[in-house]
Every structure is written in C-alpha cells, then in structure tokens.
Design an enzyme around this catalytic site. Structure first.
Site, PDB file in Angstrom:
ATOM      1  N   ARG A  44       0.849  -1.185   0.000  1.00 23.02           N
ATOM      2  CA  ARG A  44       0.000   0.000   0.000  1.00 23.02           C
ATOM      3  C   ARG A  44       0.887   1.238   0.000  1.00 23.02           C
ATOM      4  O   ARG A  44       2.098   1.157   0.145  1.00 23.02           O
ATOM      5  CB  ARG A  44      -0.932  -0.015   1.222  1.00 23.02           C
ATOM      6  CG  ARG A  44      -0.161  -0.352   2.508  1.00 23.02           C
ATOM      7  CD  ARG A  44      -0.693   0.307   3.702  1.00 23.02           C
ATOM      8  NE  ARG A  44      -0.637   1.750   3.603  1.00 23.02           N
ATOM      9  CZ  ARG A  44       0.480   2.465   3.786  1.00 23.02           C
ATOM     10  NH1 ARG A  44       1.644   1.904   4.066  1.00 23.02           N
ATOM     11  NH2 ARG A  44       0.448   3.779   3.673  1.00 23.02           N
ATOM     12  N   ALA A  46       0.893   5.144  -2.164  1.00 22.21           N
ATOM     13  CA  ALA A  46       0.843   5.421  -3.604  1.00 22.21           C
ATOM     14  C   ALA A  46       2.113   5.026  -4.365  1.00 22.21           C
ATOM     15  O   ALA A  46       2.039   4.275  -5.349  1.00 22.21           O
ATOM     16  CB  ALA A  46       0.506   6.896  -3.816  1.00 22.21           C
ATOM     17  N   ARG A  87      -7.013  -0.303  -7.236  1.00 20.55           N
ATOM     18  CA  ARG A  87      -7.071   0.888  -6.382  1.00 20.55           C
ATOM     19  C   ARG A  87      -7.086   2.120  -7.295  1.00 20.55           C
ATOM     20  O   ARG A  87      -6.067   2.476  -7.885  1.00 20.55           O
ATOM     21  CB  ARG A  87      -5.878   0.923  -5.410  1.00 20.55           C
ATOM     22  CG  ARG A  87      -5.912  -0.273  -4.455  1.00 20.55           C
ATOM     23  CD  ARG A  87      -5.247   0.003  -3.147  1.00 20.55           C
ATOM     24  NE  ARG A  87      -6.014   0.921  -2.324  1.00 20.55           N
ATOM     25  CZ  ARG A  87      -5.528   1.487  -1.215  1.00 20.55           C
ATOM     26  NH1 ARG A  87      -4.289   1.246  -0.832  1.00 20.55           N
ATOM     27  NH2 ARG A  87      -6.273   2.298  -0.490  1.00 20.55           N
ATOM     28  N   ASP A 233      -1.836  10.804  -2.716  1.00 22.88           N
ATOM     29  CA  ASP A 233      -2.174   9.738  -3.663  1.00 22.88           C
ATOM     30  C   ASP A 233      -2.405  10.274  -5.065  1.00 22.88           C
ATOM     31  O   ASP A 233      -2.243   9.546  -6.037  1.00 22.88           O
ATOM     32  CB  ASP A 233      -3.405   8.969  -3.177  1.00 22.88           C
ATOM     33  CG  ASP A 233      -3.016   8.075  -2.010  1.00 22.88           C
ATOM     34  OD1 ASP A 233      -2.909   8.593  -0.886  1.00 22.88           O
ATOM     35  OD2 ASP A 233      -2.758   6.879  -2.243  1.00 22.88           O
ATOM     36  N   ASN A 243      -5.459  12.513  -0.456  1.00 22.98           N
ATOM     37  CA  ASN A 243      -4.652  11.687   0.450  1.00 22.98           C
ATOM     38  C   ASN A 243      -5.625  10.973   1.388  1.00 22.98           C
ATOM     39  O   ASN A 243      -6.846  11.136   1.301  1.00 22.98           O
ATOM     40  CB  ASN A 243      -3.639  12.550   1.208  1.00 22.98           C
ATOM     41  CG  ASN A 243      -2.637  11.713   1.971  1.00 22.98           C
ATOM     42  OD1 ASN A 243      -2.040  10.789   1.422  1.00 22.98           O
ATOM     43  ND2 ASN A 243      -2.457  11.979   3.259  1.00 22.98           N
ATOM     44  N   LYS A 244      -5.082  10.169   2.275  1.00 24.53           N
ATOM     45  CA  LYS A 244      -5.888   9.348   3.181  1.00 24.53           C
ATOM     46  C   LYS A 244      -7.028  10.133   3.821  1.00 24.53           C
ATOM     47  O   LYS A 244      -6.836  11.276   4.237  1.00 24.53           O
ATOM     48  CB  LYS A 244      -4.968   8.754   4.253  1.00 24.53           C
ATOM     49  CG  LYS A 244      -5.628   7.879   5.269  1.00 24.53           C
ATOM     50  CD  LYS A 244      -6.477   6.771   4.672  1.00 24.53           C
ATOM     51  CE  LYS A 244      -5.733   5.872   3.715  1.00 24.53           C
ATOM     52  NZ  LYS A 244      -6.621   5.000   2.906  1.00 24.53           N
TER      53      LYS A 244
HETATM   54  O1  MRU Z   1      -4.806   3.306   1.705  1.00 24.79           O
HETATM   55  P1  MRU Z   1      -3.332   3.502   1.773  1.00 24.79           P
HETATM   56  O2  MRU Z   1      -2.723   2.988   3.043  1.00 24.79           O
HETATM   57  O3  MRU Z   1      -2.624   2.990   0.543  1.00 24.79           O
HETATM   58  O4  MRU Z   1      -3.179   5.082   1.784  1.00 24.79           O
HETATM   59  C1  MRU Z   1      -1.894   5.639   1.792  1.00 24.79           C
HETATM   60  C2  MRU Z   1      -1.884   7.116   1.893  1.00 24.79           C
HETATM   61  O5  MRU Z   1      -2.893   7.767   1.893  1.00 24.79           O
HETATM   62  C3  MRU Z   1      -0.536   7.761   1.893  1.00 24.79           C
HETATM   63  O6  MRU Z   1      -0.560   8.946   2.617  1.00 24.79           O
HETATM   64  C4  MRU Z   1      -0.146   8.087   0.436  1.00 24.79           C
HETATM   65  O7  MRU Z   1      -0.303   6.972  -0.382  1.00 24.79           O
HETATM   66  C5  MRU Z   1       1.239   8.567   0.343  1.00 24.79           C
HETATM   67  S1  MRU Z   1       2.411   7.295   0.624  1.00 24.79           S
HETATM   68  C6  MRU Z   1       3.966   7.911   0.434  1.00 24.79           C
END
Ligand code: MRU
Length: 353
Positions: A44, A46, A87, A233, A243-244
C-alpha cells in the site's frame, strides 16, 4: 527496509496487513496474488503500489504465450487493466502501468518486449527510490530544529521504494542533526498510523506519540504542533491533493491554528490531466472496515456505513508541495507546470564549470 523486491521467485513483499506484530514476507507469483495484495493493502501507499503494479505487469507478461506482438500487447493491456482497477485513487499505479506498456510497445518482438518490461519495472523502482530520497532532502529544510511534526496515515519507507515521503522528510531532518518529535494519528479505519507509522518511527528511534484522529485539533490548538506533513495519492494540476481520509480535516485545522501544512510526493503522484481535485476518483472500500476494528465487530449489526478511503484537500490549505524537483508554493498551477518543464537546453560544448 525493503518493502518490495524483484526476486527469482517472483515479487517479494512485506505483508503490511500483519504489521507491527508479525514481519512476514510473501512471494507473489500470479496476477490474482498481486491484485489481491494491492486490493487488501498487503502492499500500500501510492508510490509502492505503482512499483508493485509495474512488477506485477512485468511478471505476468513473462507468462503470456503469444507468438505475435499484437496478441501479446492485447493480453498485456488486459492484465494492466485488471491491476489498475484494484485501487483507483493513487495515480502512481496507472502511471507505472502505462510506463511498462510503453516499454513493451518499443520491443521489436515478443522476446524483446518481455525483457523490456522487466527492465522498465526495475527502472521505475530505482527512480522512485531516488525521487523519495531527493524530495526528503529538499523538504528537510522546512522542519526546524526542535520541531514537533504531525503526520497522518503512513507515508514512510513502507509506502514507497524504501525511504518515505512525509516520513522521509522527517528522517532527512533527523539525519541533519535536528531534534524532531512526531505526533502520528492512528488513521481509522485501517490504522496505518498506529500500525505502521508509529512502528517505523520507533524502529528509527524517532520519538513518536500516537493519537486518535479526533485528538489532532486539540493538540494543534494547544500549540503542541509546529507543522503538519503528509503524503499524497494524487495531486491535480492546480495543487488540490487527494490523500488518506481525514487529511482535509487536518489541513483545515492546521490553517485555523496557523500551523504550516506540507504535502510531500514524487512527480509520479501528480496528475496534470486533471485541472482540479474535483475529478479525482475516490476509492470506496467495504463498510466492514468501519463497522469493525481489526476484524472485531464494534457497531450495531446491520448499520449502514460509508467508507471513502481518501479525501481531497483544496490547494489553498497547502503551504508547500515538496517534490524531487523542488518545493512549490502558491500559485500552484504555474509552479506544478514548471516542475515538468524540460531542463534548459545546454549551450554548445556542454555545461561550464
Ligand atoms: O490506503 P493507503 O494505506 O494505501 O493510503 C496511503 C496514503 O494515503 C498515503 O498517505 C499516500 O499513499 C502517500 S504514501 C507515500
């Protein structure tokens, strides 16, 4: 830490769904295994899902039995589509798959294309690793000695080719000798902050305090936080950033309390085809991730639950976007376009000095 490796046995990953209690490596050898690992967040973050997608396509491409190039490309595109659909929000996945497909197109025949897709996936891994290292060094200057930094989700070594984006900046600041403390939000529903960020920071000996997502406003208002930094992301051409889930709320709270809010991401996270964040697809995940905590049911049986995995932070709340080609501040439209501008032509005789 090597969250992903290309080996003779296939794609070796750390199964992040089992951290921090078990450090288990898995070998992925089929399309189904790679797609499942991305979909359920064994891999997981990005940048890492871009790398995993590229390796997945390279791996599955080797098994295609087609004499002609057009049949080979048709099958490769079908596999790329299946991987891309796992995703939808992180543009790094589509970006990496497109790069591997383009490398296959350049092959003179099927054998050449099969070799080219492995080389391209390895190049993506290597370049992404270097990009996160570079952006971390460029971002470290924003973090003052003695700072307490708020971060959300996991944007560390585990989410990238091995150094991190938001956590990479924190690591680089530490490597410069700065005293840094981190507040990490737990990041419901899947707890990437509690399970992964807190663990990574503890491994590195960086002081970390775990808080629930709903505590962030309290600590921001009490002046306990000097800056916030998160990964991304997908970043639209105007700087709007997906982002998350929960990032948007943190950005608004940071602005309300006069705390700088930074986004750290490689160029592979920028989607210049989207003029604003309105067009970013938001992944909707199963409601059980909300009605349960770590598979334990917590909500009334049958309750309706929503589960958008990401939100979009409008660019006006972002103090700077940190990339491997430099930091961009408002106005973002021009600054982001300039990141992609070709380097100025060298004068005859090459660079001086
Ligand atoms: O659902 P995830 O755990 O893949 O989400 C990850 C995030 O939101 C991170 O902040 C983002 O991918 C940046 S990772 C360097």
């Amino acid at each position: 830490m090597e969250p992903i490796e290309w080996t003779a046995a296939g794609i070796r990953i750390i199964d992040q769904s089992r951290l921090p209690h078990e450090l288990v490596r898995l070998d992925l050898t089929t399309l189904q295994e790679v797609a499942e690992a991305i979909a359920v967040l064994r891999v997981r973050g990005a940048p890492l899902i871009g790398i995993a997608g590229a390796y997945g396509l390279a791996l599955c491409g080797q098994a295609i039995e087609a004499d002609g190039r057009s049949r080979f490309m048709e099958e490769l595109r079908r596999i790329a589509g299946a991987l891309a659909s796992t995703r939808p929000t992180a543009v790094n996945l589509r970006w990496a798959l497109d790069r591997v497909l383009a490398a296959a197109e350049r092959g003179a025949d099927v054998a050449a294309s099969k070799a080219a897709i492995i080389a391209e996936a390895q190049a993506i891994h290597q370049e992404e690793r270097q990009a996160t290292r570079r952006l971390s060094e460029l971002g470290a200057g924003l973090i003052g000695d003695g700072s307490t930094v708020l971060t959300h989700c996991n944007a560390g070594a585990l989410a990238t080719g091995g150094y991190g984006t938001a956590l990479g900046v924190i690591r680089a600041a530490r490597a410069q000798g700065k005293r840094i403390e981190v507040f990490a939000t737990e990041t419901r529903p899947l707890l990437q902050g509690a399970r992964l960020t807190a663990w990574e920071l503890m491994q590195d000996g960086i002081p970390v305090t775990l808080i629930t997502d709903s505590m962030a406003g309290h600590f921001l208002s009490r002046r306990r936080i000097d800056c916030a930094i998160v990964g991304a992301d997908r970043i639209a051409a105007n700087g709007d950033t997906a982002n998350k889930i929960g990032t948007y709320a943190l950005a608004v709270l940071a602005r309300e309390n006069g705390v700088p809010f930074y986004v750290a991401a490689p160029l592979s996270t920028i989607d210049r085809s989207l003029p604003s964040g309105d067009g970013i697809p938001i992944e909707e995940r199963p409601p059980e991730e909300v009605t349960r905590i770590a598979s334990l049911p917590v909500a009334a049986p049958g309750v309706r639950a929503a589960n958008p995995a990401f939100d979009v932070t409008p660019h006006r709340y972002i103090s700077a976007i940190i990339t491997e080609r430099g930091r961009v501040t408002a106005p973002y439209q021009g600054g982001i376009a300039a990141l992609f501008a070709p380097p100025p032509a060298q004068s005859e005789g090459g660079p001086s000095g």
